[in-house]
Design an enzyme around this catalytic site. Structure first.
Site, short mmCIF file in Angstrom:
data_model
loop_
_atom_site.label_atom_id
_atom_site.label_comp_id
_atom_site.label_asym_id
_atom_site.label_seq_id
_atom_site.Cartn_x
_atom_site.Cartn_y
_atom_site.Cartn_z
N ARG A 289 -1.00 -12.74 -3.12
CA ARG A 289 -0.70 -11.68 -1.67
C ARG A 289 -0.52 -12.59 -0.47
NH1 ARG A 289 -3.41 -5.95 -4.28
NH2 ARG A 289 -2.04 -5.86 -5.47
N HIS A 349 -4.43 -3.57 3.62
CA HIS A 349 -4.34 -2.49 2.23
C HIS A 349 -5.65 -3.25 1.92
CE1 HIS A 349 -2.39 -1.27 -1.72
NE2 HIS A 349 -3.27 -2.81 -1.97
C1 LIG Z 1 -1.73 2.42 -1.74
C2 LIG Z 1 -2.86 2.01 -1.72
C3 LIG Z 1 -2.00 1.47 -2.81
C4 LIG Z 1 -3.98 0.35 -3.82
N1 LIG Z 1 -3.27 0.33 -5.72
C5 LIG Z 1 -4.30 0.28 -6.54
C6 LIG Z 1 -4.36 0.01 -7.67
O1 LIG Z 1 -3.21 -0.47 -7.89
N2 LIG Z 1 -5.10 -1.20 -8.27
C7 LIG Z 1 -7.02 -1.14 -7.66
O2 LIG Z 1 -6.77 -1.67 -8.05
N3 LIG Z 1 -6.49 -0.81 -6.08
C8 LIG Z 1 -6.41 -1.23 -5.61
N4 LIG Z 1 -6.09 -0.29 -4.31
C9 LIG Z 1 -7.15 0.33 -4.20
C10 LIG Z 1 -7.93 0.89 -4.00
O3 LIG Z 1 -7.52 1.94 -4.12
C11 LIG Z 1 -9.94 1.08 -3.66
O4 LIG Z 1 -9.94 0.20 -3.35
C12 LIG Z 1 -10.79 1.63 -4.96
O5 LIG Z 1 -10.05 3.24 -4.91
C13 LIG Z 1 -11.94 2.26 -3.44
O6 LIG Z 1 -12.42 2.88 -4.31
P1 LIG Z 1 -13.69 3.78 -3.26
O7 LIG Z 1 -14.62 4.79 -4.42
O8 LIG Z 1 -14.56 2.54 -3.20
O9 LIG Z 1 -13.02 4.14 -2.07
P2 LIG Z 1 -12.21 5.50 -1.48
O10 LIG Z 1 -11.10 5.47 -2.76
O11 LIG Z 1 -11.84 5.27 -0.38
O12 LIG Z 1 -13.36 6.71 -1.75
C14 LIG Z 1 -13.82 6.84 -0.04
C15 LIG Z 1 -14.28 8.14 0.09
O13 LIG Z 1 -15.53 7.98 0.38
C16 LIG Z 1 -15.31 9.16 1.66
N5 LIG Z 1 -15.84 8.59 3.07
C17 LIG Z 1 -15.45 7.37 4.00
N6 LIG Z 1 -15.88 7.96 5.12
C18 LIG Z 1 -16.74 8.67 5.02
C19 LIG Z 1 -18.28 9.58 5.42
N7 LIG Z 1 -17.82 8.83 6.99
N8 LIG Z 1 -18.77 11.18 5.76
C20 LIG Z 1 -18.43 11.25 3.94
N9 LIG Z 1 -17.41 10.59 3.52
C21 LIG Z 1 -17.39 9.15 3.38
C22 LIG Z 1 -14.02 9.23 1.66
O14 LIG Z 1 -13.45 10.37 1.76
C23 LIG Z 1 -13.93 9.44 0.18
O15 LIG Z 1 -14.20 10.54 -0.38
C24 LIG Z 1 -4.89 0.48 -3.70
C25 LIG Z 1 -5.22 1.51 -2.02
C26 LIG Z 1 -4.30 1.15 -1.57
C27 LIG Z 1 -4.21 2.39 -0.77
#
Ligand SMILES: Cc1cc2nc3c(=O)[nH]c(=O)nc-3n(C[C@H](O)[C@H](O)[C@H](O)COP(=O)(O)OP(=O)(O)OC[C@H]3O[C@@H](n4cnc5c(N)ncnc54)[C@H](O)[C@@H]3O)c2cc1C
Length: 529
Positions: A289, A349
């Protein structure tokens, strides 16, 4: 409670603050946080805390799918080799080994919790994305993340040991004698102190800090900022992956056009209507990418400023079926994939840096854990292999739960409240400015002299305002300023170009001096090791 307590809320006096007690607090309702909560022992009393609703997580937005070596021609060693190659010398091999070996079990975990994926008669329907040597991306049309998010969220109310608390904003981690004892939140505008024997940060990444980003503008690294203030080691903050193909809707939303479109054969064309990627990289449109993003920027500069995605040859039926979300979104603006060239541009991203953890999600602060995009496990090195991040959330989320289940901390409660500290922060007026700053100075192409000047300027003339602790927005603004500085400092420290980090003043990779991780810790100078 010692003086390294990092509360940024002022005026709170013991007795004036609501107090809750849980065995484990999990912060974040994305794939990582929900995986942890659902995998913890049902005997533990868990708070799953989320700052907004589930649709603003990156998990909900994920389109392409989840990479795992589940195909008949695949195995974890091939997945490992691809991940290491794309990571450009900075992956932690032991973490990648865990990710790829435990990948198939992670898919089974999701399926056993009700997640559906597209399948063929022969098994799961696997697609390919950039950097993968096999078709290994498990998906559900082009809204794989929503499928995972909604399925896991549906299970939470059935678990009587889990309290899911929405609209609750993590402010800071409670630290006593260097150990984590809980956290401070803003709930319904008021500070709440939550005591817990283990705290898991699954707060996502920080790509939403950039003005042009595929992430929600609320994805700004709150958990990373709080962990940094609590003394945890932060690593590799300069590595931010830019997705080459995002589309700006008429309403101004930056919307991702999944890489799977290029995986299924879509091309990139410059303003003269020529395919250009093969001139930049032997893998053409499926080059890593960062290479595609920089090539697009180059073509935009040398052409009329526009680059297009051309999927017209794929045909309406496959496009509208396989890419349902993208197809419908573009149609709202009267763009049709089978008919039109779609204007695209790179956007921030995915953030690789975050809270340094070992392969069990342990941070450098005892009883504070991190997983998902907020963690720096080292699986992505200097560049993330597509679709490895949802996988990381599940694999390391399960590991964090296992380690907490196995060694549930047998320790007494911390009974003292932290001393009230009023930190200076940045007023909410400053938020937009930081997004523009990051786009201009820490985007896909960076310049050390400019970053250095900017950091000097930021330190001389901070956009200061008092933090008003009742307001989430002002705490958020504080985090945004802190995260911006951490990214810029890390980007300045890496005098080379590697993976997602490209410095025009140091365009080459320099293994001799920089095959190292960037380390930041409160009160210490940025270092590489
Ligand atoms: C448009 C897009 C497409 C993507 N496509 C892919 C894909 O096809 N395959 C892939 O592997 N990855 C993909 N990714 C990346 C992937 O989605 C993320 O890396 C992954 O979902 C992160 O998961 P997570 O649980 O760590 O964080 P998130 O799913 O971002 O969840 C974070 C959580 O923390 C909470 N939070 C944050 N700050 C606070 C706070 N101060 N207090 C309380 N709660 C808080 C938020 O509300 C949220 O609920 C994509 C990302 C995007 C944006």
């Amino acid at each position: 409670m010692n003086s390294d307590t990092c509360a940024t809320w002022a005026g709170a006096k013991p007795g004036s603050v609501d107090q809750w007690a849980y065995d484990v607090v999990v912060v974040g309702g994305g794939v990582a946080g929900m995986t942890v909560a659902l995998s913890l022992d049902s005997k533990l009393k868990i708070a799953l805390i989320v700052k907004n609703n589930g649709t603003q997580s990156s998990t909900y937005k994920a389109q392409g799918g989840i990479a795992a070596a589940v195909g008949p021609d695949d195995n974890p060693s091939l997945h490992l080799a691809d991940t290491l190659r794309v990571g450009q010398g900075l992956c932690r091999p032991e973490a990648v080994e865990v990710l790829t070996q435990e990948g198939p079990a992670a898919i089974e975990f999701l399926q056993s919790h009700g997640t559906e994926f597209n399948s063929l008669e022969s098994g799961l329907d696997l697609t390919r994305e950039a950097g993968h040597s096999r078709n290994r991306v498990v998906h559900y049309y082009d809204y794989s993340g929503r499928q995972v998010s909604e399925t896991l969220a549906r299970l939470l109310p059935e678990r009587t040991n889990i309290d899911k608390i929405d609209d609750c904003f993590l402010v800071d981690i409670l630290i006593s004698n260097g150990e984590c004892y809980g956290c401070v939140f803003l709930h319904a505008g008021k500070p709440v102190m939550v005591r817990a024997k283990a705290v898991v940060l699954a707060t996502g990444g920080y790509a939403g800090l950039f003005a042009r980003s595929s992430n929600s503008s609320t994805t700004v690294g709150d958990g990373i900022a709080a962990a940094y203030r609590a003394g945890a080691v932060i690593a590799d903050m300069e590595f931010v992956q830019f997705h080459p193909t995002t589309f700006t809707t008429l309403a101004g939303e930056v919307f991702l056009l999944t890489e799977a479109l290029r995986g299924e054969g879509a091309f990139l064309l410059n303003s003269a209507g020529e395919r250009f990627m093969t001139g930049y990289h032997p893998d053409g449109e499926l080059a890593p990418r960062d290479e595609v993003s920089r090539a697009i920027i180059q073509e935009m500069k040398s052409g009329n400023g526009t680059v297009y995605l051309d999927a017209r040859h794929i045909g309406k039926e496959s496009l509208s079926q396989r890419f349902r979300q993208v197809y419908a979104k573009l149609a709202e603006d009267n763009y049709y994939l089978e008919r039109d060239l779609i204007p695209v541009a790179p956007a921030a991203h995915y953030s690789i840096g975050g809270i340094l953890t070992d392969i069990w999600g342990k941070t450098t602060v005892p009883y504070l854990y991190a997983c998902g995009e907020s963690a720096a496990t080292g699986v992505h090195g200097a560049n993330r292999l597509a679709s490895n991040s949802l996988l990381e959330g599940v694999v390391f989320g399960r590991r964090v739960a296992k380690v907490i289940n196995d060694d549930f901390p047998a320790r007494g409660d911390c009974l003292e409240l932290p001393a009230a500290i009023c930190s200076k922060g940045n007023s909410s007026k400053g938020i937009a400015i930081f997004g523009e700053i990051l786009d201009d100075f820490a985007g896909a192409i960076r310049n050390g002299e400019e970053i250095s000047w900017l950091l000097y300027y930021m330190k001389q003339a901070p956009l200061a305002g008092e933090i008003n602790n009742d307001k989430v927005q002002e705490c958020q603004a504080y985090n945004i300023a802190q995260m911006t500085e951490l990214i810029l400092e890390a980007a300045l420290a890496r005098n080379e170009s590697r993976g997602t980090h490209f410095r025009i003043d140091f365009p080459e990779k320099n293994d001799a001096d920089f095959k190292k991780h960037t380390i930041q810790q409160k009160g210490k100078k940025v270092s590489l090791r």
